[in-house]
Design an enzyme around this catalytic site. Structure first.
Site, PDB file in Angstrom:
ATOM      1  N   HIS A  92       0.853  -1.190   0.000  1.00  0.00           N
ATOM      2  CA  HIS A  92       0.000   0.000   0.000  1.00  0.00           C
ATOM      3  C   HIS A  92       0.883   1.232   0.000  1.00  0.00           C
ATOM      4  CE1 HIS A  92       0.921  -0.542   4.244  1.00  0.00           C
ATOM      5  NE2 HIS A  92       0.339   0.587   4.578  1.00  0.00           N
ATOM      6  N   HIS A 105       1.201   3.883   1.964  1.00  0.00           N
ATOM      7  CA  HIS A 105       1.681   4.651   3.118  1.00  0.00           C
ATOM      8  C   HIS A 105       3.205   4.727   3.019  1.00  0.00           C
ATOM      9  CE1 HIS A 105      -2.112   4.143   5.840  1.00  0.00           C
ATOM     10  NE2 HIS A 105      -2.145   5.255   5.133  1.00  0.00           N
ATOM     11  N   ASP A 147       5.770   4.508   4.868  1.00  0.00           N
ATOM     12  CA  ASP A 147       6.700   3.538   5.460  1.00  0.00           C
ATOM     13  C   ASP A 147       6.735   2.220   4.696  1.00  0.00           C
ATOM     14  OD1 ASP A 147       4.053   3.262   6.482  1.00  0.00           O
ATOM     15  OD2 ASP A 147       4.778   2.023   8.133  1.00  0.00           O
ATOM     16  N   HIS A 148       5.962   2.141   3.617  1.00  0.00           N
ATOM     17  CA  HIS A 148       5.992   0.930   2.789  1.00  0.00           C
ATOM     18  C   HIS A 148       6.484   1.192   1.365  1.00  0.00           C
ATOM     19  CE1 HIS A 148       3.834  -1.782   5.652  1.00  0.00           C
ATOM     20  NE2 HIS A 148       3.606  -0.598   6.186  1.00  0.00           N
ATOM     21  N   HIS A 191      -7.144  -1.999   5.482  1.00  0.00           N
ATOM     22  CA  HIS A 191      -6.368  -0.978   6.181  1.00  0.00           C
ATOM     23  C   HIS A 191      -7.011   0.374   5.866  1.00  0.00           C
ATOM     24  CE1 HIS A 191      -3.032   0.620   8.312  1.00  0.00           C
ATOM     25  NE2 HIS A 191      -2.340   1.036   7.286  1.00  0.00           N
ATOM     26  N   ASP A 242      -0.295  -3.827   5.690  1.00  0.00           N
ATOM     27  CA  ASP A 242      -0.910  -3.618   6.997  1.00  0.00           C
ATOM     28  C   ASP A 242      -2.380  -3.997   6.903  1.00  0.00           C
ATOM     29  OD1 ASP A 242       1.557  -2.459   7.513  1.00  0.00           O
ATOM     30  OD2 ASP A 242       0.812  -0.445   7.758  1.00  0.00           O
ATOM     31  N   HIS A 300       6.053  -4.990  12.228  1.00  0.00           N
ATOM     32  CA  HIS A 300       5.369  -3.690  12.157  1.00  0.00           C
ATOM     33  C   HIS A 300       5.037  -3.135  13.545  1.00  0.00           C
ATOM     34  CE1 HIS A 300       2.639  -0.517  10.567  1.00  0.00           C
ATOM     35  NE2 HIS A 300       3.463  -0.602   9.533  1.00  0.00           N
TER      36      HIS A 300
END
Lengths: 305, 305
Positions: free
Chosen positions: A62, A64, A66-67, A142, A213, A271
């Site tokens: 996804h 976000h 941090d990914h 998510h 996530d 995570h």
């Protein structure tokens, strides 16, 4: 057949000195995949000796930060390294637009073909397949559109059981192709020799499911059932199930429940929220529900042979 | 008056285990600036105890990835940290477009105001000024539009020289404001007392010039003349002056020549190419031309008080 999973990063977004956002390197049946690519992934790849040139397929769960904030840096590096072969990127809609704009504005010399596979379906779909491995999406739940990924080795054909075959002098080399293809043999007497007797079952294909996530989502069970290895996010401990629900993350117990209900062989948690200083608590808690639980840590390798 | 420069990253683009792309944290006269923001900068900030909330101004030299790919991650982190106050970002045209698109697509909760100051001029311009510090651009010559930055403390007013003033009983407290403002005093006898005699010069304002990335460009000398501290890129040793010219980078000797000709007090080298295993050679070579040369290293702090 073998599976090696290297954890490159496994912490949630807030930066900490020894925390790295999500990224994993998967070798499965001689295929090499990168899964998620948080900021700093390329440095972690160097640190843990992941060969840059081996990777032809990158899966982003996804968008976000941090990914995927580390993706453009890696793509630019491939340009510096004069990569020529195709790179396939799988991820949510808009990943192409934002990545190409960054590469363009930074005048990165990415001369190699980048092929984007933008995902939009809410049903599990087959997105990659060759003679060794297949990859399916695992639709997650998510705050933004998110997919997990299921990596499965292709089943090898049954092998000839030469010992048993030698018991039937009538069976000729010319029959081997049919036997390998699963057919029974009809002898001149009319007797039928079952294929099972003439062949040996191949090893069971290995499989790995990456689920991050996501909130607790039991309807992924049918997709990930019996996998050898499951990575499932556990951002919170059970004490903050309220916060997990609110932010659409999971607790360690919820991840363990998924592992148990899906009858997976091993569970890896990751995570972790920055609020927890002692991440061993995640394991302790999960083990109450699912015994074979391990913690993701940068540089840790999970191998199945 | 004081100046502390912390090197967060100082290597060129190719990822290596212990190499970090360009970023520096400057404290000058109680102002706090971030200069360039390569991938992983926020992690380096944590590592070297740079207070995230102190920074209100970020200066980006140019839009090559190794100088700005870490920016969006830092901005997203400010969102996670619930930042409310304004953040000013100075950099080339398009920095706003690419940054805002990334934040939008990653659904980052950056609720605080981000004010972009996009630079386009090829002349040095004043881009920041308050009562403590001013910042000017240093137009550089690289493959893309690039600015260095000159940070200068504001000169403090002259102080009253009370010892000398006491020698003139006729001078009254009511005159002090004029004296501080630099005026001479005319005594009743008609005698003129020079301001210099009645005041003490303030300490010389400190200054730091950041010059990266650039080819050898002597016409920056007039802008950076006499600075206390000069960071000048040195991507190559003198043996690859040809490559420096081709890629619009500098050699260690060229950086040293700039430092010498600008009569700076100290030179810091950085942006070393990955081809050199022993970076001490950069210092050795530069010292042949400019003695007071130091090497940038992650975590190294240069202080002037």
């Amino acid at each position: 057949m073998s599976l090696n999973l290297t954890i490159l990063g496994c912490h949630s977004a807030t930066p900490r000195i020894n925390a790295f956002p999500t990224s994993q390197y998967l070798e499965i049946n001689n295929r090499h995949f990168l899964i998620d690519c948080g900021e700093g992934t390329q440095r972690q790849m160097r640190k843990y000796n992941v060969g840059f040139s081996k990777i032809d397929h990158i899966f982003i769960s996804h968008l976000h930060g941090d990914h995927f904030y580390g993706l453009v840096g890696l793509l630019a590096t491939y340009g510096i390294l004069s990569r020529e072969k195709e790179l396939h990127i799988y991820g949510p809609k808009d990943i192409k637009k934002v990545t190409l704009l960054q590469l363009k504005i930074s005048q990165s010399h990415a001369q190699y073909p980048i092929i984007f596979h933008e995902l939009t379906s809410n049903e599990s779909e087959l997105i990659f397949e060759d003679d060794k491995v297949s990859v399916r999406t695992i639709p997650l739940n998510h705050r933004v559109y998110t997919n997990g990924y299921l990596f499965t080795e292709k089943e090898k054909p049954r092998k000839l059981n030469m010992l048993n075959i030698s018991g039937y002098p009538e069976i000729d080399k010319a029959d081997y192709l049919n036997i390998k293809a699963g057919k029974d043999v009809v002898l001149s007497t009319g007797e039928i020799v079952a294929n099972k007797e003439l062949t040996i079952a191949p090893k069971k294909p290995l499989s790995f499911a990456f689920c991050s996530d996501t909130c607790y989502k039991p309807n992924i069970l049918k997709i990930i059932e019996n996998v050898d290895l499951l990575y499932h996010e556990a951002t919170f401990l059970a004490d903050r199930e309220d916060l997990a629900k609110k932010t659409k993350h999971s607790t360690s117990k919820q991840a363990a429940q998924i592992a148990k209900d899906a009858s997976v062989k091993q569970l890896i948690l990751g995570h972790y929220s920055g609020r927890y200083k002692d991440i061993s608590l995640f394991k302790t808690e999960a083990k109450e529900i699912f015994e074979n639980t391990e913690l993701a840590q940068p540089g840790k390798v999970f191998s199945i042979h």
